[in-house]
Design an enzyme around this catalytic site. Structure first.
Site, PDB file in Angstrom:
ATOM      1  N   GLU A  94       0.809  -1.149   0.068  1.00  0.00           N
ATOM      2  CA  GLU A  94      -0.119  -0.152   0.141  1.00  0.00           C
ATOM      3  C   GLU A  94       0.869   1.265  -0.125  1.00  0.00           C
ATOM      4  OE1 GLU A  94      -3.596  -1.898   2.375  1.00  0.00           O
ATOM      5  OE2 GLU A  94      -2.374  -0.661   3.533  1.00  0.00           O
ATOM      6  N   CYS A 107       3.478   8.114   0.967  1.00  0.00           N
ATOM      7  CA  CYS A 107       4.052   7.518   2.031  1.00  0.00           C
ATOM      8  C   CYS A 107       4.306   6.172   1.466  1.00  0.00           C
ATOM      9  CB  CYS A 107       2.983   7.256   3.216  1.00  0.00           C
ATOM     10  SG  CYS A 107       3.313   6.225   4.336  1.00  0.00           S
ATOM     11  N   CYS A 114       6.625  -6.895   7.249  1.00  0.00           N
ATOM     12  CA  CYS A 114       7.634  -6.418   8.005  1.00  0.00           C
ATOM     13  C   CYS A 114       8.086  -7.607   9.050  1.00  0.00           C
ATOM     14  CB  CYS A 114       7.567  -5.056   8.803  1.00  0.00           C
ATOM     15  SG  CYS A 114       8.981  -4.642   9.632  1.00  0.00           S
ATOM     16  N   CYS A 118       7.033  -4.886  15.813  1.00  0.00           N
ATOM     17  CA  CYS A 118       6.798  -3.780  16.935  1.00  0.00           C
ATOM     18  C   CYS A 118       5.219  -4.230  17.209  1.00  0.00           C
ATOM     19  CB  CYS A 118       6.941  -2.333  16.432  1.00  0.00           C
ATOM     20  SG  CYS A 118       8.521  -2.109  15.676  1.00  0.00           S
ATOM     21  N   CYS A 121       2.281  -2.080  15.476  1.00  0.00           N
ATOM     22  CA  CYS A 121       2.013  -1.579  14.325  1.00  0.00           C
ATOM     23  C   CYS A 121       1.405  -3.038  13.438  1.00  0.00           C
ATOM     24  CB  CYS A 121       3.651  -1.784  13.824  1.00  0.00           C
ATOM     25  SG  CYS A 121       3.768  -1.522  11.939  1.00  0.00           S
ATOM     26  N   GLY A 162       6.980  -1.985   5.834  1.00  0.00           N
ATOM     27  CA  GLY A 162       8.258  -2.526   5.758  1.00  0.00           C
ATOM     28  C   GLY A 162       9.300  -1.856   6.512  1.00  0.00           C
ATOM     29  N   GLU A 163      10.352  -2.261   6.676  1.00  0.00           N
ATOM     30  CA  GLU A 163      11.590  -1.254   7.399  1.00  0.00           C
ATOM     31  C   GLU A 163      12.654  -1.327   6.197  1.00  0.00           C
ATOM     32  OE1 GLU A 163      12.789   0.222   9.879  1.00  0.00           O
ATOM     33  OE2 GLU A 163      14.685   0.289   8.769  1.00  0.00           O
ATOM     34  N   SER A 217      12.334   5.707  14.635  1.00  0.00           N
ATOM     35  CA  SER A 217      11.191   5.419  15.334  1.00  0.00           C
ATOM     36  C   SER A 217      11.628   4.956  16.734  1.00  0.00           C
ATOM     37  CB  SER A 217      10.492   4.026  14.613  1.00  0.00           C
ATOM     38  OG  SER A 217      10.044   4.723  13.473  1.00  0.00           O
ATOM     39  N   HIS A 219      10.034   5.582  20.124  1.00  0.00           N
ATOM     40  CA  HIS A 219       8.751   5.256  20.997  1.00  0.00           C
ATOM     41  C   HIS A 219       8.955   4.714  22.290  1.00  0.00           C
ATOM     42  CE1 HIS A 219       7.117   5.169  16.858  1.00  0.00           C
ATOM     43  NE2 HIS A 219       7.730   3.994  16.307  1.00  0.00           N
ATOM     44  N   HIS A 289      -2.430   4.492  16.266  1.00  0.00           N
ATOM     45  CA  HIS A 289      -3.501   4.014  15.321  1.00  0.00           C
ATOM     46  C   HIS A 289      -3.631   2.608  15.688  1.00  0.00           C
ATOM     47  CE1 HIS A 289      -1.807   7.314  12.669  1.00  0.00           C
ATOM     48  NE2 HIS A 289      -2.923   8.017  13.454  1.00  0.00           N
ATOM     49  N   CYS A 332      -0.366   6.141   9.150  1.00  0.00           N
ATOM     50  CA  CYS A 332       0.878   5.497   9.417  1.00  0.00           C
ATOM     51  C   CYS A 332       0.821   4.321  10.107  1.00  0.00           C
ATOM     52  CB  CYS A 332       1.948   6.432  10.015  1.00  0.00           C
ATOM     53  SG  CYS A 332       2.701   7.428   8.653  1.00  0.00           S
TER      54      CYS A 332
HETATM   55  N1  SAH Z   1       9.673   0.376   9.602  1.00  0.00           N
HETATM   56  C1  SAH Z   1       9.849   1.678   9.501  1.00  0.00           C
HETATM   57  C2  SAH Z   1       9.046   2.644   8.699  1.00  0.00           C
HETATM   58  C3  SAH Z   1       7.591   2.152   8.399  1.00  0.00           C
HETATM   59  S1  SAH Z   1       6.605   2.478   9.948  1.00  0.00           S
HETATM   60  C4  SAH Z   1       9.857   2.270  10.903  1.00  0.00           C
HETATM   61  O1  SAH Z   1       9.429   1.551  11.920  1.00  0.00           O
HETATM   62  O2  SAH Z   1      10.180   3.575  11.174  1.00  0.00           O
HETATM   63  C5  SAH Z   1       6.170   4.363   9.759  1.00  0.00           C
HETATM   64  C6  SAH Z   1       6.050   4.963  11.005  1.00  0.00           C
HETATM   65  O3  SAH Z   1       4.484   4.437  11.522  1.00  0.00           O
HETATM   66  C7  SAH Z   1       6.925   4.597  12.115  1.00  0.00           C
HETATM   67  O4  SAH Z   1       7.302   5.717  12.849  1.00  0.00           O
HETATM   68  C8  SAH Z   1       6.044   3.503  12.968  1.00  0.00           C
HETATM   69  O5  SAH Z   1       6.681   3.450  14.234  1.00  0.00           O
HETATM   70  C9  SAH Z   1       4.663   4.306  12.941  1.00  0.00           C
HETATM   71  N2  SAH Z   1       3.690   3.455  13.174  1.00  0.00           N
HETATM   72  C10 SAH Z   1       3.744   2.077  13.320  1.00  0.00           C
HETATM   73  N3  SAH Z   1       2.556   1.549  14.070  1.00  0.00           N
HETATM   74  C11 SAH Z   1       1.814   2.776  14.438  1.00  0.00           C
HETATM   75  C12 SAH Z   1       0.465   2.752  15.047  1.00  0.00           C
HETATM   76  N4  SAH Z   1      -0.195   1.748  15.338  1.00  0.00           N
HETATM   77  N5  SAH Z   1       0.061   4.146  15.381  1.00  0.00           N
HETATM   78  C13 SAH Z   1       0.941   5.213  14.790  1.00  0.00           C
HETATM   79  N6  SAH Z   1       1.933   5.103  14.287  1.00  0.00           N
HETATM   80  C14 SAH Z   1       2.424   3.795  13.934  1.00  0.00           C
HETATM   81 FE1  SF4 Z   2       8.082  -2.824  10.750  1.00  0.00          FE
HETATM   82 FE2  SF4 Z   2       8.191  -0.147  11.149  1.00  0.00          FE
HETATM   83 FE3  SF4 Z   2       6.132  -1.707  11.831  1.00  0.00          FE
HETATM   84 FE4  SF4 Z   2       8.101  -1.960  13.261  1.00  0.00          FE
HETATM   85  S1  SF4 Z   2       6.858  -0.086  12.959  1.00  0.00           S
HETATM   86  S2  SF4 Z   2       6.924  -3.490  12.648  1.00  0.00           S
HETATM   87  S3  SF4 Z   2       9.579  -1.596  11.715  1.00  0.00           S
HETATM   88  S4  SF4 Z   2       6.860  -1.124   9.836  1.00  0.00           S
END
Ligand code: SAH
Ligand code: SF4
Length: 354
Positions: A94, A107, A114, A118, A121, A162-163, A217, A219, A289, A332
């Site tokens: 997506e 984006c 991934c 996390c 996510c 993805g990362e 990221s 957190h 989210h 995101c």
């Molecule tokens: N893997 C990379 C890039 C993709 S995630 C990373 O983790 O940075 C993109 C962003 O969305 C990151 O900052 C991630 O932490 C955030 N994200 C993931 N799950 C989320 C959620 N449930 N609510 C808000 N932001 C979230």
């Molecule tokens: Fe992967 Fe980024 Fe989601 Fe963590 S936040 S699971 S690194 S996509």
């Protein structure tokens, strides 16, 4: 067959020049061909009608242009758009287009799923299937440019699925394509890579001479708290990550998702301020989210505001982000291709919110 869209513009030019020379084509042809890759893209060579038909046919055979096809396109009440793309092998990813004034931020995804898991996510819950090619990464921008030049994204963030640093080889080339004047021509300062901090690859990203932006990221401000939310902490620890960021010459953004009762206390804000200050980092606070592990809830609004306030009181530049595209699950961290979809999604399904 060569996938020109997965090569840097310089490498694609070389490949095409050699091919044209071997066919005895005039030298000026290269100036007709290369802009068709990214600058003024065509869906297929057959559509480059300024070229002789036999040449177009030969190009389509030797250098077929890979496409991402729209499996679904949704428009949010706030103007955010989500694209579900089907790739050549039936996998899906997506992208989310976020308009804001004159800016149009796309984006993009760098992997199908991934591996990092996390807990908050949505992409993390689906596991990892494969890496995207450079052509599939930059192709997410190309497809929108193909739809209409005016809609072409002005900014790109690697914050989709993805990362990116676990697919560095492709992302490295995709960054060049996005930025190169003979590629998509997007200014480096308008391209942001977001990562949890895969240290060996972060060092390679830092070495690139362009002014690409980095979002990390974070957190959590302590190792213990981060380990609970992000399994990657066991491999690349917070102190090591912060050490690496000290050496990063450009300004860094720290991403921080606020989760009720997990990382949203004022003590956590204090600890985060101690991390952000010496780095002169900008802190992006994100409301949680839905879509990750069950049992996590967003921090109450008053908490989020207090958290932001505390950072500011400590001299840290912090911004509490608005959620965009929530009604179509396009925020995101909410991106997750439902497994059942796959190939079965009817083409061009428009589920727009009228
Ligand atoms: N893997 C990379 C890039 C993709 S995630 C990373 O983790 O940075 C993109 C962003 O969305 C990151 O900052 C991630 O932490 C955030 N994200 C993931 N799950 C989320 C959620 N449930 N609510 C808000 N932001 C979230
Ligand atoms: Fe992967 Fe980024 Fe989601 Fe963590 S936040 S699971 S690194 S996509």
């Amino acid at each position: 067959m060569t996938d020109l869209l997965s090569l840097t513009p310089d490498a694609a030019r070389q490949s095409l020049t050699a091919w044209l020379t071997a066919r005895g084509e005039p030298a000026y042809r290269i100036r007709q061909l290369t802009p068709r890759l990214w600058e003024r893209p065509v869906p297929r060579w057959a559509d480059a009608t300024d070229l002789p038909a036999p040449l177009r046919e030969a190009l389509d055979l030797d250098f077929p242009l890979g496409r991402l096809t729209v499996a679904a396109h949704q428009v949010s009440a706030d103007g955010t758009e989500k694209f579900l793309w089907t790739l050549a092998d039936g996998q899906a990813v997506e992208s989310v287009l976020i308009p804001e004034g004159k800016r149009r931020t796309l984006c993009i995804s760098s992997q199908v799923g991934c591996a990092l898991g996390c807990v908050f996510c949505a992409t993390g819950t689906m596991g990892w299937s494969r890496n995207l090619t450079p052509g599939e990464i930059a192709g997410q921008v190309r497809e929108i440019r193909l739809q209409s030049a005016e809609r072409s994204p002005t900014n790109v963030v690697f914050m989709g699925m993805g990362e990116p640093l676990l697919n560095w080889e492709s992302v490295d080339v995709a960054l060049t394509i996005l930025n190169h004047p003979e590629g998509l021509g997007i200014g480096a300062r308008h391209i942001t890579l977001s990562t949890v901090g895969i240290l060996p690859k972060l060092a390679l990203f830092a070495k690139r001479p362009e002014q690409f932006r980095l979002a990390v990221s974070l957190h959590a401000p302590t190792q213990a708290m981060r380990k609970e939310l992000m399994p990657v902490e066991k491999k690349y620890s917070l102190p090591e990550l912060l050490g690496a960021l000290q050496g990063f010459e450009r300004r860094v953004t720290l991403e921080y998702v606020l989760i009720a009762g997990k990382n949203d206390s004022l003590e956590a804000a204090e600890a985060l301020a101690k991390i952000a200050s010496p780095l002169a980092a900008l802190v992006n606070l994100l409301p949680l989210h839905p879509g990750g592990a069950p049992g996590l809830s967003p921090s109450p609004r008053a908490h989020m505001l207090a958290f932001e306030r505390r950072l500011k009181d400590r001299g840290v530049e912090a911004v509490l982000r608005r959620s965009r595209g929530l009604d179509i699950a396009a925020a995101c961290g909410q991106l997750r291709v439902e497994r059942e979809l796959g190939r079965k999604v009817p083409a061009q399904e428009h589920a727009g919110v009228e």
